[in-house]
Design a protein around this motif. Sequence first.
Motif, short mmCIF file in Angstrom:
data_model
loop_
_atom_site.label_atom_id
_atom_site.label_comp_id
_atom_site.label_asym_id
_atom_site.label_seq_id
_atom_site.Cartn_x
_atom_site.Cartn_y
_atom_site.Cartn_z
N PHE A 81 -52.95 13.19 -14.90
CA PHE A 81 -52.52 14.42 -14.23
C PHE A 81 -51.04 14.67 -14.53
CE2 PHE A 81 -56.05 12.68 -11.95
CZ PHE A 81 -56.77 13.77 -11.45
N VAL A 82 -50.70 15.94 -14.74
CA VAL A 82 -49.30 16.37 -14.87
C VAL A 82 -49.04 17.33 -13.71
CG1 VAL A 82 -47.63 17.64 -16.25
CG2 VAL A 82 -49.26 16.11 -17.38
N ASN A 83 -48.12 16.94 -12.86
CA ASN A 83 -47.79 17.76 -11.66
C ASN A 83 -49.05 18.17 -10.90
OD1 ASN A 83 -45.15 17.48 -12.46
ND2 ASN A 83 -44.98 19.51 -13.33
N GLY A 84 -49.97 17.21 -10.78
CA GLY A 84 -51.18 17.44 -10.00
C GLY A 84 -52.32 18.08 -10.76
N GLN A 85 -52.08 18.55 -11.99
CA GLN A 85 -53.15 19.19 -12.77
C GLN A 85 -53.83 18.16 -13.69
OE1 GLN A 85 -52.01 22.62 -15.13
NE2 GLN A 85 -53.96 22.67 -16.23
N ASP A 86 -55.15 18.11 -13.64
CA ASP A 86 -55.90 17.20 -14.51
C ASP A 86 -55.86 17.73 -15.95
OD1 ASP A 86 -57.70 15.59 -15.84
OD2 ASP A 86 -59.26 15.68 -14.28
N VAL A 87 -55.20 16.98 -16.83
CA VAL A 87 -55.05 17.43 -18.22
C VAL A 87 -55.80 16.49 -19.19
CG1 VAL A 87 -52.84 18.56 -17.78
CG2 VAL A 87 -52.85 16.16 -18.52
N THR A 88 -56.71 15.68 -18.65
CA THR A 88 -57.39 14.65 -19.45
C THR A 88 -58.01 15.22 -20.72
OG1 THR A 88 -57.91 13.57 -17.35
CG2 THR A 88 -59.03 12.74 -19.30
N GLY A 89 -58.71 16.34 -20.62
CA GLY A 89 -59.32 16.95 -21.80
C GLY A 89 -58.34 17.74 -22.63
N LEU A 90 -57.37 18.36 -21.99
CA LEU A 90 -56.43 19.25 -22.67
C LEU A 90 -55.51 18.52 -23.64
CD1 LEU A 90 -55.38 21.40 -19.55
CD2 LEU A 90 -57.04 22.01 -21.34
N ILE A 91 -55.24 17.24 -23.39
CA ILE A 91 -54.28 16.50 -24.24
C ILE A 91 -54.89 16.07 -25.57
CG2 ILE A 91 -52.96 15.69 -22.24
CD1 ILE A 91 -54.26 12.92 -22.68
N ARG A 92 -56.18 16.33 -25.81
CA ARG A 92 -56.82 15.94 -27.08
C ARG A 92 -56.91 17.10 -28.07
NH1 ARG A 92 -56.21 10.61 -27.20
NH2 ARG A 92 -56.50 9.80 -25.09
N SER A 93 -56.26 18.21 -27.77
CA SER A 93 -56.34 19.38 -28.66
C SER A 93 -55.56 19.14 -29.95
CB SER A 93 -55.77 20.61 -27.95
OG SER A 93 -54.36 20.49 -27.84
N GLN A 94 -55.86 19.95 -30.96
CA GLN A 94 -55.17 19.83 -32.24
C GLN A 94 -53.69 20.21 -32.09
OE1 GLN A 94 -56.39 18.26 -34.61
NE2 GLN A 94 -55.02 18.69 -36.31
N ALA A 95 -53.38 21.13 -31.19
CA ALA A 95 -51.98 21.53 -30.96
C ALA A 95 -51.17 20.33 -30.48
CB ALA A 95 -51.91 22.66 -29.95
N VAL A 96 -51.74 19.57 -29.55
CA VAL A 96 -51.06 18.36 -29.05
C VAL A 96 -50.99 17.31 -30.16
CG1 VAL A 96 -51.20 16.44 -27.41
CG2 VAL A 96 -51.59 18.78 -26.62
N ASN A 97 -52.09 17.14 -30.91
CA ASN A 97 -52.09 16.20 -32.05
C ASN A 97 -50.92 16.47 -32.99
OD1 ASN A 97 -54.41 14.83 -31.35
ND2 ASN A 97 -55.75 15.88 -32.80
N GLY A 98 -50.68 17.77 -33.24
CA GLY A 98 -49.65 18.15 -34.21
C GLY A 98 -48.23 17.97 -33.73
N ALA A 99 -48.03 17.88 -32.41
CA ALA A 99 -46.65 17.83 -31.88
C ALA A 99 -46.28 16.50 -31.24
CB ALA A 99 -46.46 18.95 -30.85
N VAL A 100 -47.27 15.63 -31.00
CA VAL A 100 -46.99 14.43 -30.19
C VAL A 100 -46.02 13.46 -30.86
CG1 VAL A 100 -49.05 13.15 -30.96
CG2 VAL A 100 -48.04 12.64 -28.73
N SER A 101 -46.06 13.33 -32.19
CA SER A 101 -45.13 12.42 -32.87
C SER A 101 -43.69 12.88 -32.68
CB SER A 101 -45.43 12.34 -34.36
OG SER A 101 -46.43 11.40 -34.62
#
Length: 224
Positions: A81-101
Amino acid sequence: MSKQRIAVAVDGPAGAGKSSISKTVAKQLGYLYIDTGAMYRAVTWAVLEAGINPADEKAVTELLSKLTLRMEPTADAFNIFVNGQDVTGLIRSQAVNGAVSQIAAIKAVREFLVAQQRAMAGAGGVILDGRDIGSVVLPNAELKIYLTASVEARAKRRWLETPDKESVSLEDIKKSVMARDEMDTNRKESPLVCVPEAIVINSDNLSFDETAARMVQLITATEK
């Protein structure tokens, strides 16, 4: 007399199966699994959600003071959770993949999350996986494992777990994995490294269950 449960540091490159295997092993042994990669992904999601450019270190650093991360164990893994919001599925997107490093290379982000990870690991009976666990986060961990595999095998695993796989090819994922390896290995802050005391497991010729069994064997042999 019961055995003393230990802190286990699992490192390795992108797509090596660290998270899924560590989750399975933790469940088998009754350990707490802490997915450090998910924590970096959650911060990355928050940065993108706030409309901040991942290259803007000042803005990313300022955002950290407004973030509360929470991990809740579930029957088969965990929710984040980020600030109370469940982001478990959202963090696996390609946009996150591209920026996490890029986000993970920022010193303030690493300090923010490493402090939380060390606090979680303090009591033992934990498995942490990431890229700098044995070298930086838990340098005194009783057991350090370096889990790796070929680029081809890792790209295929990463593609299979991508939710929007119809919009991205296996070749795209392979290029992304190779770029991630390059960035993780050469970044200034806490680069990916196999420390000398780590036990290397190459999973190219091992099934998922065989890799997990090897890790269980190492942990139970190390417990005092």
